[in-house]
Design an enzyme around this catalytic site. Structure first.
Site, PDB file in Angstrom:
ATOM      1  N   ARG A 245       1.078  -1.103   0.183  1.00  0.00           N
ATOM      2  CA  ARG A 245       0.107  -0.014  -0.051  1.00  0.00           C
ATOM      3  C   ARG A 245       0.821   1.291   0.129  1.00  0.00           C
ATOM      4  O   ARG A 245       1.690   1.633   0.991  1.00  0.00           O
ATOM      5  CB  ARG A 245      -0.899   0.008   1.351  1.00  0.00           C
ATOM      6  CG  ARG A 245      -1.678   1.207   1.528  1.00  0.00           C
ATOM      7  CD  ARG A 245      -2.514   1.291   2.600  1.00  0.00           C
ATOM      8  NE  ARG A 245      -3.890   0.521   1.952  1.00  0.00           N
ATOM      9  CZ  ARG A 245      -5.185   0.658   2.389  1.00  0.00           C
ATOM     10  NH1 ARG A 245      -5.424   1.281   3.334  1.00  0.00           N
ATOM     11  NH2 ARG A 245      -6.075   0.051   1.814  1.00  0.00           N
TER      12      ARG A 245
ATOM     13  N   HIS B 286      -7.198   1.009  -6.301  1.00  0.00           N
ATOM     14  CA  HIS B 286      -7.387   0.081  -5.152  1.00  0.00           C
ATOM     15  C   HIS B 286      -8.128  -0.960  -5.786  1.00  0.00           C
ATOM     16  O   HIS B 286      -9.190  -1.506  -5.554  1.00  0.00           O
ATOM     17  CB  HIS B 286      -8.456   0.828  -4.207  1.00  0.00           C
ATOM     18  CG  HIS B 286      -8.036   0.486  -2.755  1.00  0.00           C
ATOM     19  ND1 HIS B 286      -7.523  -0.909  -2.418  1.00  0.00           N
ATOM     20  CD2 HIS B 286      -8.945   0.600  -1.864  1.00  0.00           C
ATOM     21  CE1 HIS B 286      -7.629  -1.291  -1.137  1.00  0.00           C
ATOM     22  NE2 HIS B 286      -8.656  -0.234  -0.723  1.00  0.00           N
TER      23      HIS B 286
ATOM     24  N   GLN C 297      -9.867  -3.712  -3.533  1.00  0.00           N
ATOM     25  CA  GLN C 297     -11.168  -3.443  -3.198  1.00  0.00           C
ATOM     26  C   GLN C 297     -12.106  -3.740  -4.413  1.00  0.00           C
ATOM     27  O   GLN C 297     -13.403  -4.144  -3.983  1.00  0.00           O
ATOM     28  CB  GLN C 297     -11.213  -1.956  -2.944  1.00  0.00           C
ATOM     29  CG  GLN C 297     -12.551  -1.125  -2.462  1.00  0.00           C
ATOM     30  CD  GLN C 297     -12.964  -1.656  -0.938  1.00  0.00           C
ATOM     31  OE1 GLN C 297     -12.012  -1.662  -0.060  1.00  0.00           O
ATOM     32  NE2 GLN C 297     -14.109  -2.302  -0.592  1.00  0.00           N
TER      33      GLN C 297
ATOM     34  N   ASP D  67     -17.349   7.373  -1.799  1.00  0.00           N
ATOM     35  CA  ASP D  67     -16.079   6.972  -1.110  1.00  0.00           C
ATOM     36  C   ASP D  67     -15.887   8.570  -0.533  1.00  0.00           C
ATOM     37  O   ASP D  67     -16.340   9.415  -0.680  1.00  0.00           O
ATOM     38  CB  ASP D  67     -14.740   6.611  -1.926  1.00  0.00           C
ATOM     39  CG  ASP D  67     -13.710   6.481  -1.104  1.00  0.00           C
ATOM     40  OD1 ASP D  67     -13.697   6.167   0.001  1.00  0.00           O
ATOM     41  OD2 ASP D  67     -12.555   6.217  -1.633  1.00  0.00           O
TER      42      ASP D  67
ATOM     43  N   CYS E 152     -16.411   1.634   0.229  1.00  0.00           N
ATOM     44  CA  CYS E 152     -15.299   0.908   0.652  1.00  0.00           C
ATOM     45  C   CYS E 152     -14.935   0.896   2.182  1.00  0.00           C
ATOM     46  O   CYS E 152     -14.133   0.010   2.731  1.00  0.00           O
ATOM     47  CB  CYS E 152     -13.831   1.118  -0.195  1.00  0.00           C
ATOM     48  SG  CYS E 152     -13.541   2.885   0.248  1.00  0.00           S
TER      49      CYS E 152
ATOM     50  N   ARG F 162     -13.883  -8.451   1.306  1.00  0.00           N
ATOM     51  CA  ARG F 162     -12.273  -8.222   1.195  1.00  0.00           C
ATOM     52  C   ARG F 162     -11.520  -9.513   1.429  1.00  0.00           C
ATOM     53  O   ARG F 162     -10.265  -9.655   0.601  1.00  0.00           O
ATOM     54  CB  ARG F 162     -11.824  -7.037   2.035  1.00  0.00           C
ATOM     55  CG  ARG F 162     -12.403  -5.650   1.932  1.00  0.00           C
ATOM     56  CD  ARG F 162     -12.086  -5.291   0.413  1.00  0.00           C
ATOM     57  NE  ARG F 162     -10.781  -5.211   0.230  1.00  0.00           N
ATOM     58  CZ  ARG F 162      -9.872  -4.298   0.722  1.00  0.00           C
ATOM     59  NH1 ARG F 162      -9.958  -3.216   1.278  1.00  0.00           N
ATOM     60  NH2 ARG F 162      -8.590  -4.366   0.150  1.00  0.00           N
TER      61      ARG F 162
HETATM   62  N1  NVA Z   1      -9.909   6.730  -1.264  1.00  0.00           N
HETATM   63  C1  NVA Z   1      -9.554   6.457  -0.017  1.00  0.00           C
HETATM   64  C2  NVA Z   1      -9.668   4.820   0.004  1.00  0.00           C
HETATM   65  C3  NVA Z   1      -9.521   4.400   1.579  1.00  0.00           C
HETATM   66  C4  NVA Z   1      -9.541   2.860   1.734  1.00  0.00           C
HETATM   67  C5  NVA Z   1      -8.169   6.669   0.229  1.00  0.00           C
HETATM   68  O1  NVA Z   1      -7.307   6.336  -0.610  1.00  0.00           O
HETATM   69  O2  NVA Z   1      -7.780   6.979   1.246  1.00  0.00           O
HETATM   70  N1   CP Z   2     -11.278  -0.146   2.180  1.00  0.00           N
HETATM   71  C1   CP Z   2     -10.008  -0.052   2.649  1.00  0.00           C
HETATM   72  O1   CP Z   2      -9.087  -0.396   2.107  1.00  0.00           O
HETATM   73  O2   CP Z   2      -9.847   0.022   4.112  1.00  0.00           O
HETATM   74  P1   CP Z   2      -8.571   0.212   4.960  1.00  0.00           P
HETATM   75  O3   CP Z   2      -7.908   1.314   4.582  1.00  0.00           O
HETATM   76  O4   CP Z   2      -8.906   0.104   6.429  1.00  0.00           O
HETATM   77  O5   CP Z   2      -7.590  -0.845   4.382  1.00  0.00           O
END
Ligand code: NVA
Ligand code: CP
Length: 301
Positions: A97, A124, A127, A215, A257, A285
């Site tokens: 990540r 992502h 997801q 989101d 998500c 997930r």
């Molecule tokens: N769009 C959000 C998703 C988190 C799971 C982010 O990147 O923070």
């Molecule tokens: N939806 C998601 O990716 O959650 P986290 O950021 O908690 O992993």
């Protein structure tokens, strides 16, 4: 076996995507990770992705090792390229990540095992796999269904729109002026077979839709923009509330998500209401991660 990575969901063909979703539902799964590890590097916080992926690894017989980016000094103490090469010596799969999508791309240059993008600034994909699994379980075959995204054309939207197109769904997105998808992304969705419409009107996007998704207005890494974004999205009426859900098709479901900000991108009455699939989506997930790992490790059915 050819080395495969998953940096974005359209690294899979439509048939492979269906196979990953099928593999996610194999119970009990095979245990191809017996005695093997999966290395997971996190430059950003995570609850769902870390827990879901770690537990998917356990269910396949393996051992997950999660690391914070600062703990291993990603691109500080050691380059992402060197870290990926090192982790390949211990692990059957690497997950990362990252802030910059280029970081996870650079890891594929030196990794000798599959690399999975566990979220970057542009994508992502794991997801999206869980979202499509959730929709397939709830709606049945997805071809011809309509996805409406209300909000920022962010990483989650990009992956979900590409995955939806691969699954034969139509995509509509409403975003405030300046927060919509670029033409390049729309073309990429169309190239995957999806009809896609971008608008600034939430009501236009959701009309007749089978799925309404959203989101957060400010993603991780955009904390400095949060106040301005809140003003832009709230000012333009981008909260998914009951009235907006009522304008979608009959039986429309809601996806997010998570984490969710109740009262911002979604009203509590929707995320906690009967149309919401978010808790199943979050649990999926893990199942989707298991299906993906099985696929990357060479399973075909
Ligand atoms: N769009 C959000 C998703 C988190 C799971 C982010 O990147 O923070
Ligand atoms: N939806 C998601 O990716 O959650 P986290 O950021 O908690 O992993």
């Amino acid at each position: 076996m050819t080395l495969r990575h998953l940096l974005e969901v359209d690294d899979l063909t439509a048939d492979e995507l269906a196979m990953v979703l099928d593999l996610a539902e194999v119970d009990p799964p095979a245990r191809p990770l017996e005695g093997r590890g999966v290395g997971l590097v996190f430059e950003k916080p995570s609850a769902r992705t870390r827990n879901a992926t770690e537990m998917a690894v356990v269910q396949l017989g393996g051992h997950p090792v999660s690391m914070r980016g600062e703990e291993v000094g990603l691109d500080g103490r050691e380059s992402a390229e060197d870290l990926a090469r090192i982790l390949s010596g211990y692990h059957a799969v690497i997950g990362a990540r990252v802030f910059a999508h280029a970081t996870v791309e650079r890891m594929t240059d030196t990794a000798s095992v599959p690399v999975v993008n566990l979220l970057s600034d542009t994508a992502h994909p794991t997801q999206a796999l869980a979202d499509l699994l959730t929709l397939r379980q709830h709606l049945g075959p997805l071809a011809g269904r309509q996805l409406a995204w209300v909000g920022d054309a962010n990483n989650v939207f990009r992956s979900l729109s590409l995955g939806a197109a691969l699954a034969g769904m139509g995509v509509r997105i409403a975003s405030p002026e300046g927060y919509g998808p670029g033409e390049e992304h729309l073309e990429r969705v169309r190239a995957r077979g999806g009809e896609v419409v971008a608008t600034t009107e939430p009501l236009e996007a959701v009309a007749g839709a089978d799925v309404v998704a959203t989101d957060v207005w400010a993603s991780m890494g955009q904390e400095d923009e949060a106040a301005a974004r809140r003003a832009d999205f709230a000012g333009a009426g981008f909260t998914v509330d009951q009235a907006l859900m009522a304008a979608a098709g009959p039986g429309a479901v809601f996806l997010h998500c998570l984490p969710a900000h109740r009262g911002e991108e979604v009203a509590a009455e929707v995320v906690d209401g009967p149309a919401s699939l978010v808790w199943v989506e979050a649990a999926n997930r893990m199942h989707a991660a298991r299906g993906l790992l099985l696929f990357l490790l060479g399973a075909t059915s």
